[in-house]
Structure formats: structure tokens, C-alpha cells
Design an enzyme around this catalytic site. Structure first.
Site, PDB file in Angstrom:
ATOM      1  N   GLU A   1      -6.939   4.297   7.896  1.00 58.97           N
ATOM      2  CA  GLU A   1      -6.775   5.740   7.623  1.00 58.97           C
ATOM      3  C   GLU A   1      -8.021   6.301   6.952  1.00 58.97           C
ATOM      4  OE1 GLU A   1      -3.018   5.358   5.618  1.00 58.97           O
ATOM      5  OE2 GLU A   1      -2.116   4.770   7.522  1.00 58.97           O
TER       6      GLU A   1
ATOM      7  N   GLY B   1       2.389   2.109  10.810  1.00 63.74           N
ATOM      8  CA  GLY B   1       3.291   3.241  10.668  1.00 63.74           C
ATOM      9  C   GLY B   1       3.948   3.667  11.969  1.00 63.74           C
TER      10      GLY B   1
ATOM     11  N   SER C   1       3.527  -2.254  10.418  1.00 67.67           N
ATOM     12  CA  SER C   1       4.984  -2.236  10.620  1.00 67.67           C
ATOM     13  C   SER C   1       5.641  -3.574  10.295  1.00 67.67           C
ATOM     14  CB  SER C   1       5.324  -1.782  12.041  1.00 67.67           C
ATOM     15  OG  SER C   1       4.830  -0.474  12.264  1.00 67.67           O
TER      16      SER C   1
ATOM     17  N   ASN D   1       0.870  -1.181   0.000  1.00 65.45           N
ATOM     18  CA  ASN D   1       0.000   0.000   0.000  1.00 65.45           C
ATOM     19  C   ASN D   1       0.908   1.232   0.000  1.00 65.45           C
ATOM     20  OD1 ASN D   1      -1.838   2.016   0.501  1.00 65.45           O
ATOM     21  ND2 ASN D   1      -2.300   1.373   2.597  1.00 65.45           N
TER      22      ASN D   1
ATOM     23  N   LYS E   1       0.088   4.235  -0.254  1.00 62.05           N
ATOM     24  CA  LYS E   1      -0.591   5.400   0.346  1.00 62.05           C
ATOM     25  C   LYS E   1      -0.384   6.639  -0.530  1.00 62.05           C
ATOM     26  CE  LYS E   1       0.085   3.335   4.817  1.00 62.05           C
ATOM     27  NZ  LYS E   1      -0.002   3.477   6.255  1.00 62.05           N
TER      28      LYS E   1
ATOM     29  N   HIS F   1      -9.441   0.733   4.848  1.00 59.40           N
ATOM     30  CA  HIS F   1      -8.170   0.951   5.563  1.00 59.40           C
ATOM     31  C   HIS F   1      -8.441   1.873   6.755  1.00 59.40           C
ATOM     32  CE1 HIS F   1      -4.111   2.284   6.467  1.00 59.40           C
ATOM     33  NE2 HIS F   1      -3.693   1.212   5.814  1.00 59.40           N
TER      34      HIS F   1
ATOM     35  N   GLU G   1      -5.212  -5.357  10.488  1.00 54.16           N
ATOM     36  CA  GLU G   1      -4.210  -4.328  10.732  1.00 54.16           C
ATOM     37  C   GLU G   1      -4.521  -3.622  12.051  1.00 54.16           C
ATOM     38  OE1 GLU G   1      -2.284  -3.004   6.850  1.00 54.16           O
ATOM     39  OE2 GLU G   1      -4.109  -1.834   7.013  1.00 54.16           O
TER      40      GLU G   1
HETATM   41  C1  PEP Z   1      -0.730  -0.042   6.099  1.00 51.74           C
HETATM   42  O1  PEP Z   1      -0.944   1.144   6.071  1.00 51.74           O
HETATM   43  O2  PEP Z   1      -1.515  -0.815   5.527  1.00 51.74           O
HETATM   44  C2  PEP Z   1       0.457  -0.510   6.824  1.00 51.74           C
HETATM   45  C3  PEP Z   1       0.502  -1.747   7.217  1.00 51.74           C
HETATM   46  O3  PEP Z   1       1.437   0.416   7.046  1.00 51.74           O
HETATM   47  P1  PEP Z   1       2.884   0.148   7.726  1.00 51.74           P
HETATM   48  O4  PEP Z   1       3.422  -1.120   7.124  1.00 51.74           O
HETATM   49  O5  PEP Z   1       3.702   1.343   7.353  1.00 51.74           O
HETATM   50  O6  PEP Z   1       2.659   0.021   9.183  1.00 51.74           O
END
Ligand code: PEP
Length: 250
Positions: A97, A173, A213, A9, A11, A95, A167
Site C-alpha cells: 500500500e 484484503g 487474507s 498490521n 493499517k 508494504h 505478500e
Molecule cells: C496486509 O496488509 O499486510 C495484509 C496481509 O492484509 P490482509 O490480511 O487483510 O490481506
């Protein structure tokens, strides 16, 4: 055998030329990967150009979102027809976000997931609890509710096309990863919740990704868990070598 997937992703990162370069690197470095499918999810503006790079390769294209209407006066939105026309095989939906910053609700997601499935685009449906919910011990309930409120509205045929991504919001992040055990117990709970509605056989076929992460140094342990079928990767997907190293972690 469940499909293993590592999806990146991107973003709101990279310009179109940078995204095309990144896609070229992913295609080149990922060519030898046999055990998992690679998916890249660039911003809307990049989809057409990135499709020219990934077309005919083992790398699949995903959008990060779609509109909850099919066409018309919805300034700034992108419809599923448009995603289909640029070769999207997947679309990330829900997601955290989008839920957090753009007020996306389970109700909107019910509409979006239907629209996506009607175009034969596979949803990567994201669920996960925030820190407060985890600390209050509500994490199982939260993910179960997210599954029930949206995925339970689908038919079994539709459900088979869905990829779920767990997630934990507190891990996205932040550099904080769920432990392999924490991730596994939620994945098992999600699979059971799917089995309760659609049957154990169907639930066994569903790909459930972990996101938060995830990086080359922790992917192996996470992917070794029995109900974890790959990852949805944010930050580490912006470096082709890291992204591919994650794909090599099965
Ligand atoms: C995501 O936004 O789907 C995600 C897993 O981000 P990160 O790997 O940066 O934590």
C-alpha cells in the site's frame, strides 16, 4: 530454529482507545502462546499508549512505516528516533500500500531500511507481485528484484535482523489467499536469493512471513510449509481472538 512470528498490521484502523483495548486483548489472549512471537503494528498515534500495554509482555511493538530522513522540516513524517523512543522493536517497510499509494520505491526503501537498522529496530520488509505480474508469469522475477534491489545493499550483520514478508498484492484484503504451494514456492525462491548473496546458513535463519487474507481457517496449512515462518496479518489482526487463533496455527 527460525523465529516464528505473527504480526498484526492494523493499517489505518481503530481510534487510540480502541487500539489500547485491542492490545490489551492480544496480551491477555496471547499469554499462553509459546511457539511464536506476537507483534502488533498500530498507527503512529497509538504507539506510545500501546507500548504502555505491551511493555514487559511477550507482545512486541511495530510501526507501519518511518521517514526517510532523521529529523527536520518534513511535515507529517515520523523519524526512526521517535519510533525508538516509544519502544518499537520492529518497523514494517515497503508494504504494497505504501509502494502503490505513496510512491515508495526500492531506492527510498534502501534509505529507510538503513535508518531503521541503525537504531536496532528490526525491519519487516514487504515484497510481492501484483495480479498483472502474476498472470504474466513474472512473480519470481519481481520478488527477486525486490530482494536484490534493497536487501543486497545490507551487510550480513544487518541482514540477520531483517524479517521478510511475502505478500502477493492480489491477496491483500481481497479474501483471495495464495495456495500453500504458491506461497511456499515463492518463500523458497526468496530464501535462495538471500542465500546466493549471504550464504545458506544465514538464509536458513531468516524469518519469512506470508501475508494476504491469512485467517484462522487457512493459517495452519500455510504455516505448515517448510519456508513459511508465520504471517503478516491485516484484517484478521483487528479481532484479538482471530489474531491469536492464527498464532495458535503452528
Ligand atoms: C496486509 O496488509 O499486510 C495484509 C496481509 O492484509 P490482509 O490480511 O487483510 O490481506
Amino acid at each position: 530454529m527460525r523465529q516464528k512470528i505473527v504480526a498484526g498490521n492494523w493499517k489505518m484502523n481503530t481510534t487510540v482507545p480502541q487500539g489500547v483495548e485491542l492490545a490489551k486483548e492480544v496480551v491477555a489472549l496471547g499469554a499462553a502462546l509459546k511457539d511464536c512471537k506476537l507483534v502488533v503494528a498500530p498507527p503512529f498515534t497509538h504507539l506510545y499508549a500501546v507500548e504502555q500495554v505491551v511493555k514487559g509482555t511477550a507482545v512486541a511493538l511495530s510501526a507501519q512505516n518511518c521517514a526517510d530522513h532523521t529529523s527536520g522540516a518534513y511535515t507529517g513524517e515520523v523519524a526512526v528516533d521517535m519510533l525508538e523512543s516509544v519502544g518499537c522493536e520492529y518497523c514494517i517497510l515497503g508494504h504494497s500500500e505504501r509502494r502503490q499509494y505513496y510512491g515508495e520505491t526500492d531506492q527510498t526503501l534502501c534509505t529507510k531500511i538503513k535508518l531503521v537498522l541503525d537504531k536496532n529496530i528490526k525491519p519487516i520488509f514487504c515484497i510481492g507481485e501484483n495480479l498483472e505480474e502474476r498472470e504474466a508469469g513474472k512473480h519470481f522475477q519481481i520478488v527477486e528484484d525486490q530482494v536484490k534491489n534493497v536487501l543486497y545493499t545490507l551487510s550480513a550483520e544487518e541482514m540477520k535482523k531483517v524479517v521478510v514478508a511475502y505478500e502477493p498484492v492480489w491477496a491483500i484484503g481481497t479474501g483471495k489467499t495464495a495456495t500453500a504451494e504458491q506461497a511456499q514456492e515463492i518463500h523458497a525462491c526468496v530464501r535462495k536469493c538471500i542465500a546466493d548473496k549471504f550464504g545458506a546458513e544465514l538464509a536458513e535463519e531468516i524469518t519469512i512471513l506470508y501475508g494476504g487474507s491469512c485467517k484462522p481457517s487457512n493459517a495452519k496449512e500455510i504455516f505448515a510449509q517448510k519456508d513459511i515462518d508465520g504471517g503478516l496479518i491485516g484484517g484478521a489482526a483487528l479481532k484479538a481472538a482471530d489474531f491469536i487463533a492464527i498464532g495458535e496455527s503452528f
